[in-house]
Structures are given as C-alpha cells and as structure tokens.
Write a protein that holds these residues in place. Structure first.
Motif, mmCIF file in Angstrom:
data_model
loop_
_atom_site.group_PDB
_atom_site.id
_atom_site.type_symbol
_atom_site.label_atom_id
_atom_site.label_comp_id
_atom_site.label_asym_id
_atom_site.label_seq_id
_atom_site.Cartn_x
_atom_site.Cartn_y
_atom_site.Cartn_z
ATOM 1 N N ASP A 48 16.910 -16.282 11.989
ATOM 2 C CA ASP A 48 16.878 -16.418 13.446
ATOM 3 C C ASP A 48 18.305 -16.605 13.958
ATOM 4 O O ASP A 48 18.965 -17.588 13.621
ATOM 5 N N ASN B 216 19.416 -17.601 16.631
ATOM 6 C CA ASN B 216 19.647 -18.823 17.417
ATOM 7 C C ASN B 216 20.240 -19.950 16.584
ATOM 8 O O ASN B 216 21.034 -20.758 17.074
ATOM 9 N N ASN C 137 15.018 -28.129 15.639
ATOM 10 C CA ASN C 137 13.936 -28.169 16.626
ATOM 11 C C ASN C 137 13.005 -29.343 16.333
ATOM 12 O O ASN C 137 13.177 -30.040 15.327
ATOM 13 N N ASP D 108 12.951 -28.442 21.925
ATOM 14 C CA ASP D 108 11.719 -27.808 22.376
ATOM 15 C C ASP D 108 10.816 -28.703 23.211
ATOM 16 O O ASP D 108 9.852 -28.226 23.784
ATOM 17 N N LYS E 266 13.582 -26.949 27.317
ATOM 18 C CA LYS E 266 13.855 -25.581 27.803
ATOM 19 C C LYS E 266 12.636 -25.165 28.629
ATOM 20 O O LYS E 266 11.590 -24.834 28.083
HETATM 21 C C1 GAL Z 1 13.966 -20.688 18.011
HETATM 22 C C2 GAL Z 1 13.658 -21.215 19.372
HETATM 23 C C3 GAL Z 1 13.284 -22.631 19.282
HETATM 24 C C4 GAL Z 1 12.379 -22.976 18.135
HETATM 25 C C5 GAL Z 1 12.407 -22.037 16.980
HETATM 26 C C6 GAL Z 1 11.195 -22.034 16.098
HETATM 27 O O1 GAL Z 1 14.422 -19.414 18.050
HETATM 28 O O2 GAL Z 1 14.724 -21.037 20.240
HETATM 29 O O3 GAL Z 1 12.799 -23.010 20.535
HETATM 30 O O4 GAL Z 1 11.179 -23.286 18.485
HETATM 31 O O5 GAL Z 1 12.774 -20.747 17.272
HETATM 32 O O6 GAL Z 1 10.257 -21.124 16.437
#
Ligand code: GAL
Length: 358
Positions: free
Chosen positions: A179, A181, A240, A266, A286
């Motif tokens: 991911d 992020n 998270n 979250d 968020k």
């Molecule tokens: C990320 C997202 C988070 C978190 C995570 C798990 O990409 O930005 O909010 O929940 O995934 O699904």
C-alpha cells in the motif's frame, strides 16, 4: 445485436433465467441483473462508475462503499462495486469485468500499488479514465488521485506521541508495504521524529511493516518488539487503528496497556472507545463523507469528458498525477465530541460504550 436479444430475454425471464443471461454474455448473474435495469428506467445516459475496492476488512471501507454509492447515486450515476479481499488477481479480474461491462469511469482502491498498474492500462485501452481512491496506483498514467494527506497523517501521529513521550524507546508498527500510503505515513512520522532521534532523545527500537494490515500480524510484531527489548518500550506508533488494536493486545498480555502511549489512524469505533478507556492515546480522523462526495463528483465529470484542474500533483514513478489531498484531523479524548461525534461518524452512545476487547 446479440446483446440486445439477451437483454430482452433477461427482462422477460430475469429471475428465472439469470444463469442463462450470464451464459449469453459470460458475465456474473448479479452484474447482469444490474445492467438490465437502466433501459426500463430510462437511465441509459446515466454515468456508470466502477468502484474496485481492495477490501471491506477494515471498518472504514464499509463507510467508503456505502457513502460513495449514496453520493454517486445522488448525482444520478449508477455504481458497480466489487471488493477483492486483498487478492490482486481477483481485483484485476473484477476491474476487467467492469470495463467489459460498459463502465464510463473507474475508481480504484488498489490492494497492490504496482500490480494494479495493469488495470489502468486496460481501462485506457477501452477509453475509460481512472481515479486512484485513497491509495495511489504506481507506475501508470492515472488520471486523478484523491486521498487524505497521508504524510500529514504520520506527522499528526508523531506530534501527539512526541508530546507525551519526548524521550524513550519507540516502536513503529507500519502498514502493508503493498500500500503506497504506508510509505507516505512513515515519511510524515519521521519528518517529526528525526530531530529527536538525531538528538538521541528517542530511539526507534523496533520498526516493521504489517502484512495485509492484519491486526494479528501487528500483535505478533509488537510481542516480538516487547520480547526483544525486555518490555523497555515507552511509545507505539501504529499505521492505523486495526494494527494499533493488535499492538495494544500484545501490551495487555504484558500488563502494559494504558501505560504506554499508542497512536492509530481511521477513528474506528473500537479506537474511539479505547481512547475513552485510556488504552489508546489518539487516532487520525479522516471524514470519509468528504472523500466520497468529492470523488463521486469528479468521477461523473471525468466520465462526461470534462477536464479537471488540480493545484497539487503526486509523482507515482511514471507521471505527476493530478491530485487532491484532503486534511486529516488528530483526535484524542479532548476533541472526540467536536470531531467524530459532531460529524455523526460515530454516535456518543457508541463511543462511550465499554470497549469490548481491551
Ligand atoms: C490505508 C488507509 C487507511 C487504512 C488502511 C487499511 O490505505 O488509508 O485508512 O485503513 O489502508 O485498510
């Protein structure tokens, strides 16, 4: 021609012959039923949005799914949603089915930032634009990226924990390395912590990604961090709330939960309850309703061929992707009421109800 025949057959025998229809067009009965409806209700011109999701595992994605459908349908669009449960091959197959099924624009939450580049190529071959939703697709000509500012997420987490623990041993529980992020969040965390690290005030004694964002993997890693450091841990930053929950379970096993500041993200209900109970220090809120409303509008605009200008772009390894990054908010016991409760993200009753698992 063949397709029209199928549709007429479908209307007459939809409930009875769904299997047949699928055979006609080689599509899932479910997807088939949905596409039959529009001609009857005169929605042929309606924009069809495909929403390809990684997973519905975390609480927030259920909100993304439902709020996005609501926002899009409010604009008169039709939405086809599929979740791949973390399976890259399935996500690609689901997106391909949507592309062949006649969507006008594709909105995607990639499970794997790299693997989903193939989907962008396929969509563009079919003349369909692609919006990367919350997570960036890497190395592809993505048309638009809309998310929260993930670097800011990390900065908010680190600032809150550094205030509580200006000196000591830190554990970093990262997210799933597939991911994109997680790399932005971690960069934000280090933006804030680096000076204290350089001064020798804090020491990151354990730093691991969490495969698939799985709480049990985070719990395992946290137990390993505690074991390897003889429980000499002063603070935890988890990418998270799901992984924070896992880490807090490992702390609880050592009788340390509520004694060690823990950051999450979250604003999950369980996290809000942990903040009230004192076993989690903060989370990052968020407002999903802002993200879904913006993306639904932008998807309809893109589907209608409108050009979208943004003031920001994010490089995804291939191109500068036009981007919109929304502001996240740090939440702790002091502002729960003015943020997640005031917005109706969670009700006051739910939040102040006893946390179930800590
Ligand atoms: C990320 C997202 C988070 C978190 C995570 C798990 O990409 O930005 O909010 O929940 O995934 O699904």
């Amino acid at each position: 021609m063949k397709q029209i025949q199928c549709r007429i057959a479908g209307l007459l025998m939809a409930l009875v012959a769904a299997g047949m229809l699928a055979a006609c067009e080689g599509q899932e009965p479910e997807a088939q039923k949905e596409r039959i409806l529009p001609p009857e209700t005169g929605q042929d011109e309606a924009v069809k949005i495909g929403f390809s999701m990684d997973t519905l595992k975390e609480e927030r994605w259920l909100k993304d799914r439902d709020l996005f459908r609501q926002a899009a349908e409010k604009l008169g669009a039709e939405v086809e949603i599929a979740a791949a449960n973390g399976d890259d091959a399935l996500q690609i197959a689901q997106a391909e089915a949507m592309i062949q099924g006649g969507i006008d624009v594709l909105v995607i939450v990639p499970h794997n930032a790299e693997a989903t580049a193939a989907i962008v190529h396929k969509a563009h071959e079919a003349g369909i634009k692609v919006i990367a939703y919350d997570r960036l697709v890497k190395n592809a000509d993505v048309d638009l990226y809309v998310s929260f500012d993930n670097e800011q997420v990390g900065e908010l987490q680190a600032r809150a924990i550094l205030e509580a623990v200006p000196k000591g041993n830190y554990v970093y529980i990262g997210g799933a390395p597939t991911d994109n992020n997680v790399h932005l969040i971690k960069k934000g965390v280090l933006n804030v912590l680096q000076p204290a690290i350089d001064r020798g005030d804090i020491n990151i004694v354990y730093d691991e990604w969490t495969d698939d964002w799985a709480p049990e993997n985070a719990q395992h890693n946290m137990a390993e961090a505690l074991r390897a450091n003889g429980n000499q841990i002063d603070a935890v930053i988890a990418a998270n709330d799901a992984t924070a929950g896992g880490a807090i379970k490992a702390l609880a096993a050592q009788g340390m939960n509520g004694k060690i500041p823990v950051a999450g993200q979250d604003a999950e209900l369980a996290a809000a309850q942990r903040i009230v109970a004192g076993t989690q220090t903060m989370t990052v809120y968020k407002p999903i309703q802002n993200l879904t409303a913006q993306v639904a509008e932008l998807a309809v605009q893109l589907a209608k061929g409108e050009e979208i200008m943004t003031s920001v772009s994010v490089n995804n390894g291939k191109t500068e992707v036009p981007s919109i990054l929304l502001a996240p908010t740090a939440v702790d016991a002091g502002n729960l009421a003015d943020t997640v409760i005031a917005d109706g993200f969670h009700s006051k009753e739910e939040v102040y109800q006893e946390a179930k698992n800590d």
